[in-house]
Every structure is written in C-alpha cells, then in structure tokens.
Scaffold this active site. Structure first.
Site, short mmCIF file in Angstrom:
data_model
loop_
_atom_site.label_atom_id
_atom_site.label_comp_id
_atom_site.label_asym_id
_atom_site.label_seq_id
_atom_site.Cartn_x
_atom_site.Cartn_y
_atom_site.Cartn_z
N PHE A 143 -12.77 -6.22 31.30
CA PHE A 143 -12.90 -6.25 32.76
C PHE A 143 -11.52 -6.12 33.39
O PHE A 143 -10.54 -6.69 32.89
CB PHE A 143 -13.51 -7.57 33.23
CG PHE A 143 -14.96 -7.75 32.88
CD1 PHE A 143 -15.95 -7.56 33.84
CD2 PHE A 143 -15.35 -8.11 31.60
CE1 PHE A 143 -17.29 -7.72 33.53
CE2 PHE A 143 -16.70 -8.28 31.28
CZ PHE A 143 -17.66 -8.08 32.25
N THR B 134 -16.42 -6.77 26.11
CA THR B 134 -16.31 -5.94 27.30
C THR B 134 -14.99 -6.25 28.00
O THR B 134 -14.65 -7.43 28.18
CB THR B 134 -17.49 -6.16 28.27
OG1 THR B 134 -18.70 -5.76 27.62
CG2 THR B 134 -17.31 -5.33 29.53
#
Length: 273
Positions: A174, A172
C-alpha cells in the site's frame, strides 16, 4: 487529535488493516471506491489516503495506477500488509452447502486454485469485507465470502476454512498518499515517478540508463496504456533514493528532456515485510 485516514472498503478490509498498521490510533474513514479514497484526501476531508498498488501474487492494481496518473496527491509512505484469506459464511452454514463465493477480484484471483478444487463459483464484489457484510445482510446460506479473520469477527460470521490463498507468501503493498510531500530525507528511501517516452528506438533504454549510470537501483517498473494513443504507454518506476539526494536530482534532470511526460509522485521511507 488523531489523523483521519481514508481506505477503500468496509471495516475489516485489508486496507483498514494496512491503515491501522501504519497509523495506530488513527480515525479511519471507509470509502466505497478507490476514486473516493483519492477524492477524500484531495478535498482534505482526511489527512491521508491508504491505497493498494500491488500484490505479491496477482500483481498491480490497474485502477489505482490510472488514478495515480491523475491525482495531485504525493506519496509519503508505504506499508506491506500480510494477506491471510478465510472462507466466511453465515452462522450455522456448512461448507457442503456453499455454491458461490464473493470477494474482491484480487482476492478471488489469489484463491483461484482453492475455488477450482472445491468447485465454487467466484463472483466479484467491490471489497473483501464488503462481501462478508453483504452475505450477512442478505442472509445468504449458499454463498460465502473471502476476507480476513478480522472481517469475520467484526460481522459475527463463521469461518469455514482459513489460509485458503494459493500462495502463503502473500502480501499487498500500500502507498500512503497526502496533499503535501514529506519533508524528511535520509537513508532507506524510495522515490516513485511516472513518465512516458517519445515513440523512437532506444527511448526507454536512454532513460533507464541514466539511473544505471548513477547506481540508482530500480525496485519496480510497470507500464500502463496511455489511453490516448494506441500502443503508447506510461511507465511507473520506483527506485531507491530520495529527491533530496544529489544522484536522484541529477538523474531526474537528465531524463526530463528525454521524456514526453514526467510526474514525480514523491519520496518515502522504505517499508519492510
């Protein structure tokens, strides 16, 4: 004094892990929602906000993209967090007892194949670690959560299975947001912008061509509905280069009159994973 950094979720969430990776030793502030994370930084209750923008399997986080459109915060960094999911339950629970699984919708999507194979009902929760906390507090024996090993350890829970994500190359991304733009420049930077185009033939082509002419590599392009006019879109674009670079300045100057809206989120050092 350690910087205060906001993230969405409970202790043990992947957002907390990303914040610790980027800000070792920071004072971390958990927030219930993505909107709360943005608000904490906008009101200067924290110095930075760490927010997920996309996952390598499930794609972009739509709610965050909509909040980026509204915020006055600037993008000052990025970090990639490896996602390694566990099936977590109360102590003494057996996997044969589990009927339903709670987690954030993105995490449920990343483990879709596993849940289908095990015939487990996916149920959405606001956060991965929050799902673990809820199951513990309610003493739920026939339910489990999908979250990190760290979450299981923090809440004293049992790991029934590990590495249950459907794709092992699961990350992921960020963004690090702050009230003020970063003041450094140099090599290996990215810039993020948002724009909308006039509803005429070739409008998007004319804008993207300005980047190609200056050999600025686009690393991401995403469209989201404007929510004001049906079938009109905002485009979210990441490209290599810094706002201080001559080519970037020229490209932005060239596209500005071709857009109906242009917002520069900021420049930041490219992260590796």
């Amino acid at each position: 004094m350690a910087a205060r950094v906001a993230f969405q979720g409970e202790r043990g969430a992947y957002g907390e892990m990303a914040a610790l990776q980027y800000f070792p030793g920071a004072t971390l502030v958990p927030c219930k929602s993505f909107a709360d994370v943005f608000e904490a930084a906008e009101k200067k209750k924290v110095a930075y906000a760490v927010i997920p923008v996309e996952n390598s399997i499930e794609g972009s986080v739509g709610e965050v993209y909509d909040l980026l459109l509204l915020t006055k915060l600037k993008a000052v960094g990025e970090v990639y967090q490896r996602v390694h999911h566990c099936l977590i339950a109360n102590k003494g629970a057996k996997i044969s007892q589990i009927k339903s699984v709670y987690s954030h919708p993105q995490a449920l999507g990343q483990c879709r194949g596993y849940l289908r194979k095990k015939k487990l009902e996916p149920l959405p929760a606001y956060d991965t670690a929050g799902a673990v906390k809820m199951i513990k507090e309610r003493g739920m024996r026939d339910s489990a959560a999908i979250a990190s090993r760290r979450a299981a350890e923090l809440y004293g829970m049992e790991i029934l299975a590990e590495g249950i994500e459907d794709r092992k190359n699961n990350f992921t991304r960020f963004l690090i947001m702050a009230p003020r733009a970063g003041d450094r420049s140099g090599r290996d930077y990215k810039t993020s912008i948002i724009f909308s185009v006039r509803h005429v033939p070739g409008a998007l082509f004319g804008i993207l061509g300005e980047f190609a002419l200056r050999r600025l590599n686009l690393t991401k392009i995403e469209s989201r509905p404007t929510k004001e006019t049906p079938w009109e879109y905002n485009f979210y674009v990441d490209f290599e280069g810094h706002l201080g670079d001559r080519a970037v300045k020229q490209a932005l100057a060239a596209i500005r009159p071709k857009t109906s809206y242009l917002k520069v989120l900021g420049s930041y050092k490219k992260a590796s994973f």
